[in-house]
Motif scaffolding. Structure first.
Motif, PDB file in Angstrom:
ATOM      1  N   LEU A 158       0.812  -1.222   0.000  1.00  0.00           N
ATOM      2  CA  LEU A 158       0.000   0.000   0.000  1.00  0.00           C
ATOM      3  C   LEU A 158       0.841   1.265   0.000  1.00  0.00           C
ATOM      4  N   GLN A 159       2.108   1.161   0.402  1.00  0.00           N
ATOM      5  CA  GLN A 159       2.979   2.327   0.329  1.00  0.00           C
ATOM      6  C   GLN A 159       3.249   2.752  -1.107  1.00  0.00           C
ATOM      7  N   GLN A 160       3.026   1.866  -2.047  1.00  0.00           N
ATOM      8  CA  GLN A 160       3.218   2.192  -3.457  1.00  0.00           C
ATOM      9  C   GLN A 160       1.957   2.752  -4.102  1.00  0.00           C
ATOM     10  N   LEU A 161       0.859   2.815  -3.334  1.00  0.00           N
ATOM     11  CA  LEU A 161      -0.409   3.325  -3.861  1.00  0.00           C
ATOM     12  C   LEU A 161      -0.595   4.761  -3.404  1.00  0.00           C
ATOM     13  N   PRO A 162      -0.476   5.748  -4.298  1.00  0.00           N
ATOM     14  CA  PRO A 162      -0.724   7.147  -3.881  1.00  0.00           C
ATOM     15  C   PRO A 162      -2.216   7.383  -3.700  1.00  0.00           C
ATOM     16  N   MET A 163      -2.554   8.007  -2.574  1.00  0.00           N
ATOM     17  CA  MET A 163      -3.951   8.303  -2.277  1.00  0.00           C
ATOM     18  C   MET A 163      -3.988   9.628  -1.524  1.00  0.00           C
ATOM     19  N   ASN A 164      -4.531  10.658  -2.164  1.00  0.00           N
ATOM     20  CA  ASN A 164      -4.562  11.990  -1.585  1.00  0.00           C
ATOM     21  C   ASN A 164      -5.719  12.114  -0.597  1.00  0.00           C
ATOM     22  N   GLY A 165      -5.494  12.941   0.419  1.00  0.00           N
ATOM     23  CA  GLY A 165      -6.540  13.224   1.398  1.00  0.00           C
ATOM     24  C   GLY A 165      -6.730  12.165   2.452  1.00  0.00           C
TER      25      GLY A 165
END
Length: 294
Positions: A158-165
């Motif tokens: 999940l550290q490789q998945l960018p997710m804003n907010g």
């Protein structure tokens, strides 16, 4: 096989028990939590060990519009027409050559029936609910729970998945607003890592922004009056015997403002007696033939 305690019954559905595990992410929306789990599934992760738990469930009713008799009649007629079309198609399979008439009559009858039903139902409400709405149950936040044995692998993916907010997402940027990347929380610019922040000088000032009056005699460079010695505890140094000194005697200078002249005893005051220099007093005046010996 263990038996339940007396007076209790065993759970009929073990799947209704709240799942336990390690929380690897918390999201404000269900779609964000679903996106995280879908990302794990795309990378061949064992998603059967993952669960999504909603916290603080709330019932939300969103109002979609205002009701009136024309709107109720139109909506009810449209619903009845769709229902009549469905019934007409089924009846046309057995009608033979009269298929069109069967479908048309079914649509008309369905629209009329649902129109009357909707208007009568709305009239019985007597204006207590003049709006339309949709209801749903949502949660304030959603936790992604993973079995502790595979939690480290889930975080790494999940550290490789960018997710804003999402501040509690494993791949979120830990830096705060106005903080440079790679800077520790609470560390100011120009400060070495591990060094305590400097204390602002204004913390020692009880009246920040105001100029403090400087007391006379408290400056370090002020010199003590001549002829005095000892420790300095105030404006003037202490006396040699240790007593505090509150002032210094100043002799009046002749001609100085406010200085008074001492009365001088005249030789012609007609009195006998020694004068200040120790000589004997005299009688008379020089106009009478000189001083008279007593």
């Amino acid at each position: 096989m263990s038996t339940p305690p007396l007076g209790t019954t065993a759970s009929r559905d073990l799947g209704r028990v709240l799942p336990t595990g390690e929380t690897i992410g918390r999201y404000t929306g269900y779609l964000d939590a679903q996106k995280a789990v879908d990302y794990l599934a795309d990378h061949k992760f064992a998603v059967e060990r993952v669960a999504i738990i909603g916290n603080d469930l709330k019932t939300v009713e969103r109002v979609t519009g205002r009701l009136s008799y024309p709107r109720v009649a139109l909506g009810s007629a449209a619903t009845g027409a769709w229902f009549g079309l469905f019934v007409g198609v089924i009846l046309s399979l057995f009608a033979g050559s009269e298929t069109g008439v069967t479908i048309t009559s079914s649509i008309a009858l369905g629209a009329i029936f649902w129109l009357l039903f909707g208007v009568i139902t709305y009239a019985f409400q007597r204006g207590k609910r003049d709006f339309t709405s949709t209801s749903q149950v949502i949660a304030t936040s959603y936790d992604v729970i993973v079995d502790p044995s595979v939690a480290a692998d889930a975080r790494r993916l999940l550290q490789q998945l960018p997710m804003n907010g999402q501040a509690q997402h494993p791949g979120a940027n830990p830096s705060a607003w106005g903080q440079a990347p790679g800077q520790a929380p609470g560390q100011t610019s120009g400060q070495a890592p591990g060094q305590a922040p400097e204390r602002p000088a204004s913390w020692n000032d009880p009246f920040p922004g105001q100029q403090q009056p400087q007391q006379a005699g408290t400056a370090e460079g002020q010199t003590a009056p001549p002829g005095t010695s000892g420790p300095r505890r105030g404006q003037f140094p202490d006396l040699p015997d240790g007593r505090p000194q509150y002032g210094v005697r100043v002799e009046d200078q002749p001609g100085a403002p406010g200085a008074t002249e001492a009365p001088v005893q005249s030789a012609d005051d007609g009195q006998d007696g020694p004068v200040e220099d120790g000589r004997p007093g005299t009688h008379g005046s020089s106009s009478a033939g000189g001083p008279h010996q007593g």
